[in-house]
Design a protein around this motif. Structure first.
Motif, PDB file in Angstrom:
ATOM      1  N   VAL A 183      44.185  41.268  35.027  1.00  0.00           N
ATOM      2  CA  VAL A 183      44.117  40.459  36.248  1.00  0.00           C
ATOM      3  C   VAL A 183      43.652  39.040  35.934  1.00  0.00           C
ATOM      4  N   CYS A 193      40.307  46.672  39.819  1.00  0.00           N
ATOM      5  CA  CYS A 193      41.353  45.689  39.520  1.00  0.00           C
ATOM      6  C   CYS A 193      42.328  46.202  38.471  1.00  0.00           C
ATOM      7  N   LEU A 213      43.642  37.113  41.622  1.00  0.00           N
ATOM      8  CA  LEU A 213      42.653  37.128  42.691  1.00  0.00           C
ATOM      9  C   LEU A 213      42.078  35.723  42.844  1.00  0.00           C
ATOM     10  N   LEU A 242      42.002  44.348  45.697  1.00  0.00           N
ATOM     11  CA  LEU A 242      41.572  44.409  44.301  1.00  0.00           C
ATOM     12  C   LEU A 242      42.559  45.211  43.447  1.00  0.00           C
ATOM     13  N   GLU A 243      43.002  46.341  43.966  1.00  0.00           N
ATOM     14  CA  GLU A 243      43.838  47.261  43.186  1.00  0.00           C
ATOM     15  C   GLU A 243      45.244  46.725  42.930  1.00  0.00           C
TER      16      GLU A 243
END
Length: 316
Positions: free
Chosen positions: A227, A223, A201, A195-196
């Motif tokens: 993103v 996130c 994604l 996520l980071e």
């Protein structure tokens, strides 16, 4: 034996499978509507069916009670969140699905959504059709970090397709396939790290109690700002209220989905207000090739059930 093909357009896209079933002496009853059958529609069809080829129609205990002869349900696809497996098991109804067959179609669709939201394709297509000539700057997929949440067959196929773009690919899976990851050059990580670090994604997990709203407010906080998110798995994986707020605040640069928390959606669906939202009506697996192969697989599964054999990919 009588078989209900509950998905629409069965004769059109699964002609070989239908012919095969008829050659084996089966009567095939078809869904003559253009969409999923409701409980009311199904209740009038299931009284004397021996087998079902199920689409996204719901098969719960209430419906199974109306089908005393039902011996098998072959899911035309992978996800079985629309089938009550416990109720089926209790009634001796065998249920199977078709993992892996729709992989190519869904992976292509996921890649299409990624490129569409990053390059504002629907907006620019509509502008050109209306005689407008806007200038829009976009981000290239080349060199981006793509995080795959779930690393099953579709995600692995997508990882292959992303390689020519020079992406760094990370993935999280509860049961990681380290050998496949090594072969594909994918780094298996914890969920928080995926996520980071991800610029993009892509969600590829089944609808289960522990994946409900996997992408929630807490997850989105992890996130990166800006993103891009794509969901071709199931609508319940994402808290759409959180996605809406993330889009409104600019935290999410673009969202692409083939699935929704409630299907079908209406014209008042909140995310439609965003130009950087791209969606399709749960059609990722609907290719001629997938329908032909899955049609034959589901036909064979039911014939195996009728013959007293265990069908391939039996779940209960």
């Amino acid at each position: 034996m009588k078989i209900l093909a509950a998905l629409p357009n069965y004769s059109l896209y699964c002609a070989e499978a239908k012919r095969y079933l008829q050659e084996q002496g089966c009567e095939v009853i078809e869904n003559e509507t253009k969409g999923p059958l409701t409980f009311g529609q199904l209740s009038g069809l299931v009284g004397d069916v021996d087998g079902v080829i199920a689409g996204v129609d719901v098969w719960d205990e209430r419906l199974m009670e109306l089908a005393p002869k039902l011996k098998g349900i072959a899911r035309f696809g992978v996800g079985v969140d629309n089938i009550d497996l416990e109720a089926a098991k209790k009634r001796g109804i065998q249920v199977c699905n078709c993992p892996g067959i729709n992989t190519e179609s869904v992976a292509e669709h996921a890649l299409m959504l990624i490129l569409s939201i990053m390059r504002y394709f629907p907006v620019l297509n509509q502008a050109a059709r209306e005689g407008r000539w806007p200038r829009v700057m976009v981000r290239e997929l080349r060199g981006k970090i793509v995080g795959l949440i779930g690393f099953g067959a579709v995600a692995r196929n997508l990882a292959e397709k992303l390689q020519p773009f020079g992406c760094r690919i990370t993935a999280y899976d509860k049961y990681p396939d380290e050998m496949a990851a090594k072969r594909l050059g994918v780094e298996m990580c914890g969920l928080d790290k995926v996520l980071e670090e991800s610029d993009v994604l892509s969600l590829h997990v089944p609808a289960l109690p522990d994946t409900y709203h996997l992408l929630d407010e807490k997850a989105l906080e992890h996130c990166r700002d800006g993103v891009y998110i794509v969901n071709t798995s199931r609508g319940t994986i994402v808290d759409e209220r959180v996605v809406y707020e993330g889009m409104r605040a600019g935290k999410i640069a673009g969202y692409g989905s083939d699935v929704f928390e409630t299907e079908p959606v209406t014209a008042k669906y909140p995310l439609f207000e965003f130009d950087n939202y791209v969606c399709t009506p749960h059609t990722a697996a609907e290719s001629y090739e997938n329908y032909a192969q899955t049609g034959m697989a589901t036909a064979q599964a039911l014939l195996d059930v009728f013959a007293g054999k265990e069908p391939k990919n039996k779940l209960v």
